[in-house]
Design a protein around this motif. Sequence first.
Motif, short mmCIF file in Angstrom:
data_model
loop_
_atom_site.label_atom_id
_atom_site.label_comp_id
_atom_site.label_asym_id
_atom_site.label_seq_id
_atom_site.Cartn_x
_atom_site.Cartn_y
_atom_site.Cartn_z
N UNK A 163 -5.36 -15.57 -16.19
CA UNK A 163 -6.43 -14.65 -15.81
C UNK A 163 -6.45 -13.41 -16.70
N UNK A 164 -7.60 -12.77 -16.75
CA UNK A 164 -7.81 -11.57 -17.57
C UNK A 164 -7.26 -10.35 -16.84
N UNK A 165 -6.06 -9.94 -17.20
CA UNK A 165 -5.44 -8.79 -16.55
C UNK A 165 -6.20 -7.50 -16.83
N UNK A 166 -6.54 -7.26 -18.08
CA UNK A 166 -7.20 -6.00 -18.44
C UNK A 166 -8.50 -5.81 -17.68
N UNK A 167 -9.22 -6.91 -17.46
CA UNK A 167 -10.49 -6.81 -16.75
C UNK A 167 -10.37 -6.50 -15.28
N UNK A 168 -9.16 -6.56 -14.75
CA UNK A 168 -8.94 -6.27 -13.33
C UNK A 168 -8.62 -4.81 -13.07
N UNK A 169 -8.37 -4.03 -14.12
CA UNK A 169 -7.85 -2.67 -13.96
C UNK A 169 -8.95 -1.68 -13.64
N UNK A 170 -8.62 -0.69 -12.84
CA UNK A 170 -9.48 0.47 -12.61
C UNK A 170 -9.01 1.56 -13.56
N UNK A 171 -9.69 1.69 -14.68
CA UNK A 171 -9.21 2.59 -15.74
C UNK A 171 -9.42 4.06 -15.39
N UNK A 173 -7.99 5.30 -12.89
CA UNK A 173 -6.71 5.63 -12.26
C UNK A 173 -5.61 5.65 -13.32
N UNK A 174 -4.58 6.50 -13.13
CA UNK A 174 -3.53 6.63 -14.14
C UNK A 174 -2.70 5.36 -14.28
N UNK A 175 -2.17 5.17 -15.48
CA UNK A 175 -1.25 4.07 -15.72
C UNK A 175 -0.04 4.20 -14.80
N UNK A 176 0.41 3.07 -14.27
CA UNK A 176 1.56 3.00 -13.37
C UNK A 176 1.33 3.66 -12.01
N UNK A 177 0.04 3.89 -11.66
CA UNK A 177 -0.31 4.31 -10.30
C UNK A 177 -0.92 3.11 -9.60
N UNK A 178 -0.51 2.85 -8.36
CA UNK A 178 -0.83 1.57 -7.71
C UNK A 178 -2.32 1.28 -7.61
N UNK A 179 -3.16 2.30 -7.51
CA UNK A 179 -4.60 2.07 -7.37
C UNK A 179 -5.26 1.58 -8.66
N UNK A 180 -4.56 1.69 -9.77
CA UNK A 180 -5.10 1.18 -11.03
C UNK A 180 -5.21 -0.35 -11.00
#
Length: 334
Positions: A163-171, A173-180
């Motif tokens: 699966x496309x991991x990058x496409x799942x991210x909420x950018x 939100x900060x890196x290594x914060x759970x809501x990202x």
Amino acid sequence: MAQPTEAGTGFNIVVVGQGGRLQYEALIFAASLRAMSPGFTGRLLVAEPQPGALWRNDPRIAGEETHARLAELDAEIVPFASHHFGQPYPYGNKIEALLALPEGEPFVFFDTDTLVTGELTDVPFDFDRPSASLRRSGTWPEPDLYGPGYTAIWKSLYDKFGLDFEGSLDLSQPDEYWKRYLYFNAGFFFYRCPRVFGERFLEYALAIRDDPPPELVCQSLDPWLDQVALPLVIHALGGGRDTLPVGLLDGAVTCHYRTLPLLYARESDRVIAVLEEVTSPNKIKKVLKEYDAIKRMIYQGRGQKVRALFDQDNLPRREQAIRNAIKRNGFWMR
């Protein structure tokens, strides 16, 4: 044999009902659905696990009165077999139940500890773009101080299933914060076909349970397995975190209360009014009083005593603090 959904009704609703607490919660759910969502003319399906090798006791709904009240609320019992989870992981019921539902018919799954407080047909579900509850906290994973972190853990799962991991991210939100990272509560989810969703859900859950990536070595999957697999399923099927307007489910139209003490402690006056209204008819009350927590909380006033412990406009930020206060006062029940 399941019958097709009537033309124009749009979707089915499903909850899991089994003996014990869940059968009484299912009755409350059904009563609230019929009272608060008269526009819903689809089917209410109560998926019921059947006895088998994976259950120590009979998991079916017990008592003729409960069955009678559910039937009067036009709830249909749909039996399903537990081939993979059962007693060792009862949260797997919501996965295996999907495989027994009418194929090709859009569905919305709700946990039984949900109250309908508004018109469900006003919710603009896009059944081609599945989603789930965002009323959640960062319960999983719990990264170790020395790693791997959120990114490595979640990416290992997306990579496992191609699966496309990058496409799942909420950018935002900060890196290594759970809501990202895409993460849901499994209290509700929806899609255009329960079989397609359920097959993918089962595939991912079993693969994570039986052959987890090395990055998960220090992570607990009990009780989190369903919530670990769920975002992967939703992402794989073209859904995401933004396919529903904010404020309807887990808002004006439904309340995932989880336990009655938490409901009385932190939910709105309207939620409590709906709960007490839909549980007031004598025939329903007679059944619900069989369960001690419901009898004491709703009918003997313990819920109102819980509510008096808190300022609902200034609640503790952490749920655990709310739970601890209820327990200190001797009012906790499940």
